[in-house]
Design an enzyme around this catalytic site. Sequence first.
Site, PDB file in Angstrom:
ATOM      1  N   GLU A 126       0.826  -1.211   0.000  1.00 61.96           N
ATOM      2  CA  GLU A 126       0.000   0.000   0.000  1.00 61.96           C
ATOM      3  C   GLU A 126       0.861   1.262   0.000  1.00 61.96           C
ATOM      4  O   GLU A 126       0.463   2.285  -0.571  1.00 61.96           O
ATOM      5  CB  GLU A 126      -0.947  -0.029   1.191  1.00 61.96           C
ATOM      6  CG  GLU A 126      -2.019  -1.101   1.034  1.00 61.96           C
ATOM      7  CD  GLU A 126      -2.933  -1.206   2.226  1.00 61.96           C
ATOM      8  OE1 GLU A 126      -4.168  -1.112   2.028  1.00 61.96           O
ATOM      9  OE2 GLU A 126      -2.441  -1.379   3.350  1.00 61.96           O
ATOM     10  N   GLU A 146      -4.246  -9.432   4.105  1.00 59.03           N
ATOM     11  CA  GLU A 146      -5.179  -9.051   5.184  1.00 59.03           C
ATOM     12  C   GLU A 146      -6.354 -10.009   5.319  1.00 59.03           C
ATOM     13  O   GLU A 146      -6.805 -10.288   6.441  1.00 59.03           O
ATOM     14  CB  GLU A 146      -5.698  -7.621   4.955  1.00 59.03           C
ATOM     15  CG  GLU A 146      -4.700  -6.527   5.249  1.00 59.03           C
ATOM     16  CD  GLU A 146      -3.837  -6.172   4.039  1.00 59.03           C
ATOM     17  OE1 GLU A 146      -3.157  -5.145   4.073  1.00 59.03           O
ATOM     18  OE2 GLU A 146      -3.850  -6.952   3.045  1.00 59.03           O
TER      19      GLU A 146
END
Length: 272
Positions: A126, A146
């Site tokens: 990210e 995640e």
Amino acid sequence: MIRPTEQRPALTETPRITVERDGHVLRIGFNRPEKRNAADYRLLSELAVAYGELENDPELRVGFVFAHGDHFTGGLDLADVAPRIGADGLEIAPDGGINPWQVSGRQLSKPVVIAVQGTCLTLGIELILASDIAVAAESTTFGQIEVARGILPFGGATIRFPRAVGWGNAMRWILTGDSFDAAEAHRIGLVQEVVPDGTQFDRGLELARRVAAQAPLAVQAALANARLAVREGDAAAEAALQPALVRLASSEDARIGMTAFVTRTEAEFVGR
């Protein structure tokens, strides 16, 4: 000059993030190598402070993010961070800081170059997506994992990953949590260059210095217009082009650039 593999003297309070000026470049280093640079709350906060320094200092033109040790990051230190997630989520930017993932708060107006190696998980991907140019060592392993931990990517991957690499490519990795290599990261466009192991720091810094050598107001204007197109659409970016051009054309840097062009000399921009 501190290289990622150099030994540093023991400190009473070793910083999680190293910050060092290199001309107009601010070198920002993840510095928790004994934990694979896993991001605890302190690391996140120190990173936000470093981004605030980059934004607030007019002498700084480009950020260069890298990691000390063998790995870029093993992702969030969930044991430390999870208890800090409140009813409104997780706030990591102290006063004067900027959220490096730019999903909340003040936006960074200056470009960031990033170099990764080893393991680059979750928030590392990210951070690449929130940066502007990315270099990876050829043995780097990536993972947006995640969903395997019962949460979703909350640092911008759901927004930027599909836009950067295409819907199917992004969902292939976000929804499975599978790992992928640097060749795949380059194929889909997550990183711009793959380089031999051990050279990612030097190549990333070289690119950061190259960007820093350009007219900073022009670099920031180009970056801002591109981001405006992404956030508000082509029409908004088109409407802003001519006013930006007029403003830049009257700058001292524009005169310096024209003189350098005519005289075939190297421009030394001043940011005015």
